[in-house]
Design a protein around this motif. Structure first.
Motif, PDB file in Angstrom:
ATOM      1  N   ASP A   1       8.059  15.682   4.937  1.00 39.55           N
ATOM      2  CA  ASP A   1       7.161  15.040   3.983  1.00 39.55           C
ATOM      3  C   ASP A   1       7.709  13.650   3.698  1.00 39.55           C
ATOM      4  OD1 ASP A   1       5.240  17.160   3.407  1.00 39.55           O
ATOM      5  OD2 ASP A   1       6.928  18.198   2.465  1.00 39.55           O
ATOM      6  N   MET A   2       6.865  12.639   3.927  1.00 39.36           N
ATOM      7  CA  MET A   2       7.273  11.246   3.743  1.00 39.36           C
ATOM      8  C   MET A   2       6.359  10.562   2.752  1.00 39.36           C
ATOM      9  SD  MET A   2       7.671  10.139   7.731  1.00 39.36           S
ATOM     10  CE  MET A   2       8.141   8.479   7.292  1.00 39.36           C
ATOM     11  N   GLU A   3       6.911   9.618   2.034  1.00 39.49           N
ATOM     12  CA  GLU A   3       6.086   8.723   1.238  1.00 39.49           C
ATOM     13  C   GLU A   3       6.783   7.382   1.175  1.00 39.49           C
ATOM     14  OE1 GLU A   3       6.508   9.256  -3.348  1.00 39.49           O
ATOM     15  OE2 GLU A   3       6.165  11.229  -2.466  1.00 39.49           O
ATOM     16  N   GLY A   4       5.983   6.339   0.960  1.00 40.56           N
ATOM     17  CA  GLY A   4       6.566   5.020   0.904  1.00 40.56           C
ATOM     18  C   GLY A   4       5.533   3.949   0.680  1.00 40.56           C
ATOM     19  N   THR A   5       6.022   2.725   0.688  1.00 44.21           N
ATOM     20  CA  THR A   5       5.188   1.549   0.488  1.00 44.21           C
ATOM     21  C   THR A   5       5.216   0.716   1.758  1.00 44.21           C
ATOM     22  OG1 THR A   5       5.796   1.573  -1.834  1.00 44.21           O
ATOM     23  CG2 THR A   5       4.830  -0.439  -1.007  1.00 44.21           C
ATOM     24  N   TYR A   6       4.022   0.299   2.189  1.00 43.72           N
ATOM     25  CA  TYR A   6       3.874  -0.512   3.395  1.00 43.72           C
ATOM     26  C   TYR A   6       3.159  -1.808   3.064  1.00 43.72           C
ATOM     27  CZ  TYR A   6       4.314   4.023   5.779  1.00 43.72           C
ATOM     28  OH  TYR A   6       4.729   5.237   6.221  1.00 43.72           O
ATOM     29  N   GLU A   7       3.427  -2.826   3.860  1.00 49.11           N
ATOM     30  CA  GLU A   7       2.625  -4.046   3.801  1.00 49.11           C
ATOM     31  C   GLU A   7       2.532  -4.630   5.209  1.00 49.11           C
ATOM     32  OE1 GLU A   7       5.092  -7.840   2.475  1.00 49.11           O
ATOM     33  OE2 GLU A   7       5.320  -6.223   1.004  1.00 49.11           O
ATOM     34  N   LEU A   8       1.369  -5.147   5.532  1.00 48.78           N
ATOM     35  CA  LEU A   8       1.139  -5.770   6.850  1.00 48.78           C
ATOM     36  C   LEU A   8       1.171  -7.266   6.725  1.00 48.78           C
ATOM     37  CD1 LEU A   8      -1.665  -3.563   8.373  1.00 48.78           C
ATOM     38  CD2 LEU A   8       0.629  -3.880   9.256  1.00 48.78           C
TER      39      LEU A   8
ATOM     40  N   LEU B   1       4.412  -5.199  10.244  1.00 49.61           N
ATOM     41  CA  LEU B   1       4.613  -4.134   9.259  1.00 49.61           C
ATOM     42  C   LEU B   1       6.001  -4.180   8.640  1.00 49.61           C
ATOM     43  CD1 LEU B   1       3.377  -1.481   8.033  1.00 49.61           C
ATOM     44  CD2 LEU B   1       4.614  -0.285   9.827  1.00 49.61           C
ATOM     45  N   LYS B   2       6.029  -4.026   7.331  1.00 48.63           N
ATOM     46  CA  LYS B   2       7.271  -3.828   6.581  1.00 48.63           C
ATOM     47  C   LYS B   2       7.034  -2.581   5.746  1.00 48.63           C
ATOM     48  CE  LYS B   2       8.272  -8.742   6.107  1.00 48.63           C
ATOM     49  NZ  LYS B   2       9.157  -8.994   7.132  1.00 48.63           N
TER      50      LYS B   2
ATOM     51  N   LYS C   1      16.211   8.425   2.749  1.00 49.97           N
ATOM     52  CA  LYS C   1      15.418   7.204   2.730  1.00 49.97           C
ATOM     53  C   LYS C   1      15.190   6.718   4.159  1.00 49.97           C
ATOM     54  CE  LYS C   1      17.088   5.773  -1.746  1.00 49.97           C
ATOM     55  NZ  LYS C   1      17.582   4.718  -2.574  1.00 49.97           N
ATOM     56  N   TRP C   2      14.066   6.059   4.358  1.00 51.00           N
ATOM     57  CA  TRP C   2      13.735   5.467   5.652  1.00 51.00           C
ATOM     58  C   TRP C   2      13.277   4.025   5.445  1.00 51.00           C
ATOM     59  CZ3 TRP C   2       8.901   3.537   5.992  1.00 51.00           C
ATOM     60  CH2 TRP C   2       7.948   4.038   5.110  1.00 51.00           C
ATOM     61  N   GLU C   3      13.352   3.246   6.543  1.00 56.22           N
ATOM     62  CA  GLU C   3      12.945   1.842   6.487  1.00 56.22           C
ATOM     63  C   GLU C   3      12.440   1.407   7.860  1.00 56.22           C
ATOM     64  OE1 GLU C   3      14.987  -2.241   4.946  1.00 56.22           O
ATOM     65  OE2 GLU C   3      16.216  -0.947   6.209  1.00 56.22           O
TER      66      GLU C   3
ATOM     67  N   MET D   1       0.846  -1.167   0.000  1.00 49.05           N
ATOM     68  CA  MET D   1       0.000   0.000   0.000  1.00 49.05           C
ATOM     69  C   MET D   1       0.899   1.240   0.000  1.00 49.05           C
ATOM     70  SD  MET D   1      -2.625   1.345   3.008  1.00 49.05           S
ATOM     71  CE  MET D   1      -2.292  -0.078   3.951  1.00 49.05           C
ATOM     72  N   GLN D   2       0.580   2.166  -0.855  1.00 49.79           N
ATOM     73  CA  GLN D   2       1.314   3.432  -0.950  1.00 49.79           C
ATOM     74  C   GLN D   2       0.686   4.435   0.015  1.00 49.79           C
ATOM     75  OE1 GLN D   2       3.943   3.694  -3.070  1.00 49.79           O
ATOM     76  NE2 GLN D   2       4.410   5.798  -2.625  1.00 49.79           N
ATOM     77  N   ARG D   3       1.529   5.141   0.794  1.00 45.56           N
ATOM     78  CA  ARG D   3       1.013   6.166   1.714  1.00 45.56           C
ATOM     79  C   ARG D   3       1.917   7.383   1.705  1.00 45.56           C
ATOM     80  NH1 ARG D   3      -2.684   4.662   6.380  1.00 45.56           N
ATOM     81  NH2 ARG D   3      -2.025   6.690   7.022  1.00 45.56           N
ATOM     82  N   LYS D   4       1.315   8.526   2.022  1.00 45.66           N
ATOM     83  CA  LYS D   4       2.055   9.779   2.175  1.00 45.66           C
ATOM     84  C   LYS D   4       1.634  10.399   3.496  1.00 45.66           C
ATOM     85  CE  LYS D   4       2.425  11.009  -2.675  1.00 45.66           C
ATOM     86  NZ  LYS D   4       2.187  12.060  -3.672  1.00 45.66           N
ATOM     87  N   ALA D   5       2.552  11.136   4.119  1.00 45.88           N
ATOM     88  CA  ALA D   5       2.240  11.847   5.356  1.00 45.88           C
ATOM     89  C   ALA D   5       3.164  13.057   5.474  1.00 45.88           C
ATOM     90  CB  ALA D   5       2.413  10.944   6.569  1.00 45.88           C
ATOM     91  N   SER D   6       2.674  14.076   6.149  1.00 41.82           N
ATOM     92  CA  SER D   6       3.480  15.263   6.447  1.00 41.82           C
ATOM     93  C   SER D   6       3.409  15.534   7.937  1.00 41.82           C
ATOM     94  CB  SER D   6       2.944  16.486   5.693  1.00 41.82           C
ATOM     95  OG  SER D   6       3.097  16.328   4.315  1.00 41.82           O
ATOM     96  N   PHE D   7       4.537  15.911   8.503  1.00 44.62           N
ATOM     97  CA  PHE D   7       4.630  16.202   9.926  1.00 44.62           C
ATOM     98  C   PHE D   7       5.305  17.547  10.144  1.00 44.62           C
ATOM     99  CE2 PHE D   7       4.422  11.636   9.707  1.00 44.62           C
ATOM    100  CZ  PHE D   7       3.681  11.260  10.807  1.00 44.62           C
TER     101      PHE D   7
END
Length: 134
Positions: A127-134, A107-108, A94-96, A1-7
């Motif tokens: 500003d972050m974006e990435g791909t997640y999977e549960l 979560l990965k 990059k983050w992981e 799943m693709q997600r974006k977030a801003s903090f």
């Protein structure tokens, strides 16, 4: 799943030491906290808190950085590590995810980030974006 977030993130603690080998070469350890600006709750529920600790190696303000972030939600937590480079006003990297707790225990995820200064001293926009999977 693709997600974006801003903090909105802000410095809560900073220690800086001069290296002394060339002008304006410093090592810095920072602690930052944050709150969402643009965020849609996921399976772990509402946002509770975000804290990061980072190590910066800077010459005249620019250079590499690395660190760890903990983001806590109503029903889980995410632990991630990040690496980036500050050039000019922006830091990109990059983050992981390396660990999840609660509803996020499987979560990965990984992605990219950009940090820019806000109008307030010691405050930034992440500003972050990435791909997640549960």
């Amino acid at each position: 799943m693709q997600r974006k977030a801003s903090f909105k993130i802000y410095v809560t603690r900073r220690e800086m030491l001069s290296v002394g080998d060339v002008p304006d070469h410093t090592l810095m350890l920072t602690e930052m906290e944050g709150e969402p600006i643009n965020y849609t709750p996921g399976v772990a529920g509402e946002f509770v808190s975000r804290r990061s600790v980072g190590f910066h190696d800077r010459v005249k303000g620019d250079g590499p950085m690395t660190g760890y972030a903990t983001t806590i939600y109503q029903n889980g937590a995410v632990y991630s590590r990040f690496q980036g480079e500050k050039k000019g006003v922006a830091t990109t990297g990059k983050w992981e995810v390396y660990k999840g707790i609660g509803k996020l225990s499987t979560l990965k995820g990984s992605g990219t980030f950009v940090v820019n200064p806000s109008d307030k001293h010691g405050e930034f926009v992440l500003d972050m974006e990435g791909t997640y999977e549960l």
